[in-house]
Design a protein around this motif. Sequence first.
Motif, PDB file in Angstrom:
ATOM      1  N   LEU A  42      66.753   7.125  86.739  1.00  0.00           N
ATOM      2  CA  LEU A  42      66.606   7.923  87.921  1.00  0.00           C
ATOM      3  C   LEU A  42      67.975   8.794  88.493  1.00  0.00           C
ATOM      4  O   LEU A  42      67.881  10.176  88.754  1.00  0.00           O
ATOM      5  CB  LEU A  42      66.253   7.047  89.056  1.00  0.00           C
ATOM      6  CG  LEU A  42      64.628   6.745  89.354  1.00  0.00           C
ATOM      7  CD1 LEU A  42      64.339   5.890  90.402  1.00  0.00           C
ATOM      8  CD2 LEU A  42      63.692   8.286  89.251  1.00  0.00           C
ATOM      9  N   GLY A  43      68.862   7.929  87.953  1.00  0.00           N
ATOM     10  CA  GLY A  43      70.365   8.582  88.417  1.00  0.00           C
ATOM     11  C   GLY A  43      70.539   9.710  87.459  1.00  0.00           C
ATOM     12  O   GLY A  43      71.545  10.566  87.879  1.00  0.00           O
ATOM     13  N   ASP A  44      69.913  10.184  86.441  1.00  0.00           N
ATOM     14  CA  ASP A  44      70.514  11.094  85.445  1.00  0.00           C
ATOM     15  C   ASP A  44      69.537  12.490  85.928  1.00  0.00           C
ATOM     16  O   ASP A  44      70.079  13.620  85.509  1.00  0.00           O
ATOM     17  CB  ASP A  44      69.765  10.690  84.051  1.00  0.00           C
ATOM     18  CG  ASP A  44      70.459   9.575  83.641  1.00  0.00           C
ATOM     19  OD1 ASP A  44      71.955   9.460  83.546  1.00  0.00           O
ATOM     20  OD2 ASP A  44      69.857   8.613  82.924  1.00  0.00           O
ATOM     21  N   LEU A  45      68.763  12.204  86.992  1.00  0.00           N
ATOM     22  CA  LEU A  45      67.960  13.469  87.232  1.00  0.00           C
ATOM     23  C   LEU A  45      68.849  14.380  88.332  1.00  0.00           C
ATOM     24  O   LEU A  45      69.321  14.008  89.026  1.00  0.00           O
ATOM     25  CB  LEU A  45      66.651  12.958  88.089  1.00  0.00           C
ATOM     26  CG  LEU A  45      65.453  12.332  87.162  1.00  0.00           C
ATOM     27  CD1 LEU A  45      64.420  11.744  87.911  1.00  0.00           C
ATOM     28  CD2 LEU A  45      65.272  13.196  85.916  1.00  0.00           C
ATOM     29  N   GLY A  46      68.294  15.686  87.985  1.00  0.00           N
ATOM     30  CA  GLY A  46      69.300  16.636  88.669  1.00  0.00           C
ATOM     31  C   GLY A  46      68.144  17.525  89.807  1.00  0.00           C
ATOM     32  O   GLY A  46      68.545  18.220  90.728  1.00  0.00           O
ATOM     33  N   GLY A  47      66.897  17.313  89.770  1.00  0.00           N
ATOM     34  CA  GLY A  47      66.009  17.930  90.269  1.00  0.00           C
ATOM     35  C   GLY A  47      64.619  17.587  90.127  1.00  0.00           C
ATOM     36  O   GLY A  47      64.113  16.925  89.260  1.00  0.00           O
ATOM     37  N   ILE A  48      63.659  17.326  91.227  1.00  0.00           N
ATOM     38  CA  ILE A  48      62.392  17.138  91.029  1.00  0.00           C
ATOM     39  C   ILE A  48      61.382  18.446  91.167  1.00  0.00           C
ATOM     40  O   ILE A  48      61.382  19.222  92.145  1.00  0.00           O
ATOM     41  CB  ILE A  48      61.839  16.161  92.139  1.00  0.00           C
ATOM     42  CG1 ILE A  48      63.204  15.069  92.253  1.00  0.00           C
ATOM     43  CG2 ILE A  48      60.526  15.694  91.867  1.00  0.00           C
ATOM     44  CD1 ILE A  48      62.823  13.842  91.369  1.00  0.00           C
TER      45      ILE A  48
END
Length: 359
Positions: free
Chosen positions: A74-80
Amino acid sequence: MSTPAHILAIETSCDETAAAVVAGSEDILSSVVASQVKDHAVFGGVVPEIASRRHIELIEPVVSAALRQADLSLGDLGGIAVTQGPGLIGALLVGISYAKALAYGLDIPICGINHLEGHLCAARIGAELAYPHMGMVVSGGHTSLYVVRSETDITQIGQTIDDAAGEAFDKVAKLLNLGYPGGVIIEQVSRGVDHLALDLPRPMMNDDTFDFSFSGLKTAVLTLVQKSGIFEEPDLRFSGLPEAKKPRPGKEHLIPVIAAAFQAAVVDVLVTKALRAVREYGMGMLVVSGGVASNTALREALKGKTSEEGIRLVIPDRKYCTDNAAMIGIASIRHFMDGRHADLDMNAVSRWSSITGKH
Ligand code: KG4
Ligand code: ZN
């Protein structure tokens, strides 16, 4: 604005719970689709309440699987990115609530994406699109033609005035007692069958609009099924419920003949109208997407006609024609680039009048 390196996309507008991880460079790092087909098959169609309940059960494992397959956390995500509509409200809300909670918890931006923009963007997976082009979405809920001038300028020029093409496939499969979902089954039983043995109507095929109509075709099949007495009358005396329809001995052979003639009529209408739209708008490219675009007869007919007329045809890989989250992720890239983020009060939209306009 810059695009996040990794976007988690979520799609729950109907009966597929889907999540994907898409790179800002447009690479698909993972795409997971959990189909609910078995849950709805006994009812012969999607039951909205059952769809919502299954999304609630499936959303967490599907998102986890998408992250695992992309080898990210999850920590690698930059947007949803999440499908905001159109679709079933309860189903959409599961994905939207989950996406909003993640965006809030991770403190990253979120974009609400139109499902049909997603279908049109699926064509960008593995192909370079030219603008402007003609776009056609043929699915269970929609049959529409679009002038796609750019990623942010999409105008609908025609739509179905009654049933969508996929809906017609599903209803006709039910009439022929073939099961659910109808598209794939009709394609299978029609394989190798002479579709010219029977001539079915092609509603609105040659009128001067870019609209479609499939309910008359469905009624023509119903009339044919009744007149030719393919099925035995159900015996309602004991249970009060219709028994499974049984074909009358000697009549079974009519089922694939009708299925093939129906498929040929739908294909004929779709190809004729799409090609006329391409010609009238002077386009050099046609993009066709949505669940029905996975149909082999339609793909082959489109390939033949477009190559005859020197038109470039782009149809996504079958797995990206039917509902998936990768297409939502791809569509979201432009939204992130333009800073078109949603607020956390974003809500589900059941009907959306213009893809690139406000719903
Ligand atoms: O795009 P999609 O997965 O969901 C919606 O947005 O509606 O499309 C589902 C529809 C169903 O009606 C299904 O019967 C139809 O697409 N479909 C097909 C085929 N595969 C799925 N129709 C014809 N031939 C197929 N092979
Ligand atoms: Zn769809």
